[in-house]
Write a protein that holds these residues in place. Sequence first.
Motif, PDB file in Angstrom:
ATOM      1  N   GLU A  36      23.304  10.949   8.235  1.00 19.79           N
ATOM      2  CA  GLU A  36      22.962  10.820   6.816  1.00 19.79           C
ATOM      3  C   GLU A  36      21.723  11.643   6.485  1.00 19.79           C
ATOM      4  O   GLU A  36      21.670  12.309   5.448  1.00 19.79           O
ATOM      5  CB  GLU A  36      22.751   9.345   6.436  1.00 19.79           C
ATOM      6  CG  GLU A  36      24.037   8.570   6.279  1.00 19.79           C
ATOM      7  CD  GLU A  36      23.813   7.107   5.920  1.00 19.79           C
ATOM      8  OE1 GLU A  36      22.653   6.643   5.986  1.00 19.79           O
ATOM      9  OE2 GLU A  36      24.801   6.458   5.580  1.00 19.79           O
ATOM     10  N   GLU A  37      20.749  11.605   7.405  1.00 20.05           N
ATOM     11  CA  GLU A  37      19.539  12.411   7.219  1.00 20.05           C
ATOM     12  C   GLU A  37      19.904  13.903   7.225  1.00 20.05           C
ATOM     13  O   GLU A  37      19.431  14.682   6.399  1.00 20.05           O
ATOM     14  CB  GLU A  37      18.504  12.112   8.313  1.00 20.05           C
ATOM     15  CG  GLU A  37      17.215  12.915   8.207  1.00 20.05           C
ATOM     16  CD  GLU A  37      16.451  12.653   6.909  1.00 20.05           C
ATOM     17  OE1 GLU A  37      15.752  13.585   6.461  1.00 20.05           O
ATOM     18  OE2 GLU A  37      16.551  11.557   6.324  1.00 20.05           O
ATOM     19  N   SER A  38      20.773  14.267   8.164  1.00 13.24           N
ATOM     20  CA  SER A  38      21.220  15.656   8.253  1.00 13.24           C
ATOM     21  C   SER A  38      21.971  16.048   6.974  1.00 13.24           C
ATOM     22  O   SER A  38      21.756  17.131   6.423  1.00 13.24           O
ATOM     23  CB  SER A  38      22.123  15.825   9.474  1.00 13.24           C
ATOM     24  OG  SER A  38      22.653  17.120   9.519  1.00 13.24           O
ATOM     25  N   ILE A  39      22.845  15.133   6.500  1.00 19.46           N
ATOM     26  CA  ILE A  39      23.593  15.375   5.266  1.00 19.46           C
ATOM     27  C   ILE A  39      22.627  15.514   4.095  1.00 19.46           C
ATOM     28  O   ILE A  39      22.759  16.407   3.253  1.00 19.46           O
ATOM     29  CB  ILE A  39      24.630  14.261   5.011  1.00 19.46           C
ATOM     30  CG1 ILE A  39      25.772  14.388   6.016  1.00 19.46           C
ATOM     31  CG2 ILE A  39      25.169  14.312   3.594  1.00 19.46           C
ATOM     32  CD1 ILE A  39      26.746  13.219   5.997  1.00 19.46           C
ATOM     33  N   HIS A  40      21.619  14.652   4.056  1.00 21.23           N
ATOM     34  CA  HIS A  40      20.618  14.698   2.993  1.00 21.23           C
ATOM     35  C   HIS A  40      19.864  16.037   3.018  1.00 21.23           C
ATOM     36  O   HIS A  40      19.666  16.669   1.979  1.00 21.23           O
ATOM     37  CB  HIS A  40      19.647  13.504   3.146  1.00 21.23           C
ATOM     38  CG  HIS A  40      18.593  13.477   2.087  1.00 21.23           C
ATOM     39  ND1 HIS A  40      18.879  13.247   0.766  1.00 21.23           N
ATOM     40  CD2 HIS A  40      17.236  13.682   2.154  1.00 21.23           C
ATOM     41  CE1 HIS A  40      17.761  13.295   0.068  1.00 21.23           C
ATOM     42  NE2 HIS A  40      16.748  13.554   0.896  1.00 21.23           N
ATOM     43  N   GLN A  41      19.458  16.472   4.223  1.00 20.79           N
ATOM     44  CA  GLN A  41      18.770  17.754   4.374  1.00 20.79           C
ATOM     45  C   GLN A  41      19.691  18.911   3.934  1.00 20.79           C
ATOM     46  O   GLN A  41      19.253  19.833   3.235  1.00 20.79           O
ATOM     47  CB  GLN A  41      18.323  17.976   5.830  1.00 20.79           C
ATOM     48  CG  GLN A  41      17.229  17.040   6.291  1.00 20.79           C
ATOM     49  CD  GLN A  41      15.953  17.209   5.491  1.00 20.79           C
ATOM     50  OE1 GLN A  41      15.590  18.310   5.110  1.00 20.79           O
ATOM     51  NE2 GLN A  41      15.299  16.102   5.200  1.00 20.79           N
ATOM     52  N   GLN A  43      22.169  18.663   1.837  1.00 21.07           N
ATOM     53  CA  GLN A  43      22.307  18.591   0.385  1.00 21.07           C
ATOM     54  C   GLN A  43      21.083  19.203  -0.299  1.00 21.07           C
ATOM     55  O   GLN A  43      21.216  19.920  -1.286  1.00 21.07           O
ATOM     56  CB  GLN A  43      22.500  17.142  -0.085  1.00 21.07           C
ATOM     57  CG  GLN A  43      23.902  16.617   0.160  1.00 21.07           C
ATOM     58  CD  GLN A  43      24.045  15.156  -0.239  1.00 21.07           C
ATOM     59  OE1 GLN A  43      23.061  14.403  -0.240  1.00 21.07           O
ATOM     60  NE2 GLN A  43      25.270  14.768  -0.553  1.00 21.07           N
ATOM     61  N   LEU A  44      19.890  18.913   0.233  1.00 15.65           N
ATOM     62  CA  LEU A  44      18.673  19.496  -0.330  1.00 15.65           C
ATOM     63  C   LEU A  44      18.714  21.029  -0.228  1.00 15.65           C
ATOM     64  O   LEU A  44      18.403  21.745  -1.192  1.00 15.65           O
ATOM     65  CB  LEU A  44      17.425  18.951   0.375  1.00 15.65           C
ATOM     66  CG  LEU A  44      17.075  17.484   0.095  1.00 15.65           C
ATOM     67  CD1 LEU A  44      15.865  17.055   0.932  1.00 15.65           C
ATOM     68  CD2 LEU A  44      16.789  17.280  -1.382  1.00 15.65           C
ATOM     69  N   ARG A  45      19.121  21.505   0.969  1.00 19.67           N
ATOM     70  CA  ARG A  45      19.218  22.959   1.151  1.00 19.67           C
ATOM     71  C   ARG A  45      20.283  23.548   0.232  1.00 19.67           C
ATOM     72  O   ARG A  45      20.094  24.616  -0.342  1.00 19.67           O
ATOM     73  CB  ARG A  45      19.539  23.302   2.613  1.00 19.67           C
ATOM     74  CG  ARG A  45      18.321  23.216   3.526  1.00 19.67           C
ATOM     75  CD  ARG A  45      18.598  23.896   4.858  1.00 19.67           C
ATOM     76  NE  ARG A  45      19.793  23.378   5.492  1.00 19.67           N
ATOM     77  CZ  ARG A  45      19.813  22.611   6.590  1.00 19.67           C
ATOM     78  NH1 ARG A  45      18.694  22.299   7.206  1.00 19.67           N
ATOM     79  NH2 ARG A  45      20.947  22.180   7.084  1.00 19.67           N
ATOM     80  N   LEU A  46      21.408  22.809   0.095  1.00 17.08           N
ATOM     81  CA  LEU A  46      22.480  23.259  -0.783  1.00 17.08           C
ATOM     82  C   LEU A  46      22.003  23.340  -2.229  1.00 17.08           C
ATOM     83  O   LEU A  46      22.279  24.327  -2.925  1.00 17.08           O
ATOM     84  CB  LEU A  46      23.690  22.316  -0.681  1.00 17.08           C
ATOM     85  CG  LEU A  46      24.880  22.640  -1.581  1.00 17.08           C
ATOM     86  CD1 LEU A  46      25.463  23.998  -1.206  1.00 17.08           C
ATOM     87  CD2 LEU A  46      25.935  21.561  -1.477  1.00 17.08           C
ATOM     88  N   CYS A  53      20.948  30.710  -6.129  1.00 18.72           N
ATOM     89  CA  CYS A  53      22.132  31.469  -6.556  1.00 18.72           C
ATOM     90  C   CYS A  53      22.183  31.565  -8.074  1.00 18.72           C
ATOM     91  O   CYS A  53      22.513  32.629  -8.630  1.00 18.72           O
ATOM     92  CB  CYS A  53      23.417  30.828  -6.026  1.00 18.72           C
ATOM     93  SG  CYS A  53      23.703  31.174  -4.288  1.00 18.72           S
ATOM     94  N   SER A  54      21.874  30.458  -8.747  1.00 18.21           N
ATOM     95  CA  SER A  54      21.870  30.477 -10.211  1.00 18.21           C
ATOM     96  C   SER A  54      20.831  31.481 -10.720  1.00 18.21           C
ATOM     97  O   SER A  54      21.099  32.253 -11.649  1.00 18.21           O
ATOM     98  CB  SER A  54      21.560  29.092 -10.764  1.00 18.21           C
ATOM     99  OG  SER A  54      22.576  28.188 -10.439  1.00 18.21           O
ATOM    100  N   SER A  55      19.657  31.454 -10.110  1.00 19.89           N
ATOM    101  CA  SER A  55      18.598  32.383 -10.498  1.00 19.89           C
ATOM    102  C   SER A  55      19.038  33.825 -10.256  1.00 19.89           C
ATOM    103  O   SER A  55      18.875  34.697 -11.118  1.00 19.89           O
ATOM    104  CB  SER A  55      17.329  32.070  -9.711  1.00 19.89           C
ATOM    105  OG  SER A  55      16.356  33.047  -9.928  1.00 19.89           O
TER     106      SER A  55
END
Length: 153
Positions: A36-41, A43-46, A53-55
């Motif tokens: 979950e921590e890895s997923i959270h990290q 998600q933050l990186r994503l 990417c938007s910028s």
Amino acid sequence: QEEKKQLTLKVEELERKLESTSAQNIEFLQVIAKREESIHQCQLRLEEKSRECSSLARQLEMAIEDAKRQVEQARERAVSRERTAQSKVLDLETQLSRNKTELNQLHRSKEDAERRYESRLQDLRDRLEQSESTNRSMQNYVQFLKSSYDNVF
């Protein structure tokens, strides 16, 4: 008592299984927490990458619009230069045509002047020849008169 002993053994065995299962649950919970921590990290990186990417997409759109604007301006300048060049070419062609016409007129005038000159020159020669002929005739006549007077006197 035998039953109690078996039950106790079963209870102990079940307690061991429970402890084992509890230990596995704790391990699974730790693995799940890490994931979950890895997923959270991730998600933050994503999210960060999405913002980046938007910028970049906005910058790319701005760059494309700027490039389109510059291309359009360059095209307009080229069209303007081409029109100016065509106008100059037209003016030069018109001037060339006028100059050729004027040159042709000058050639005709020169030829006419030469013909008139030749005609006058021929007239003058003819008149000179006639004049010389008349002069010779008069000289001959004068000579004749002189000789006649000489003979008479």
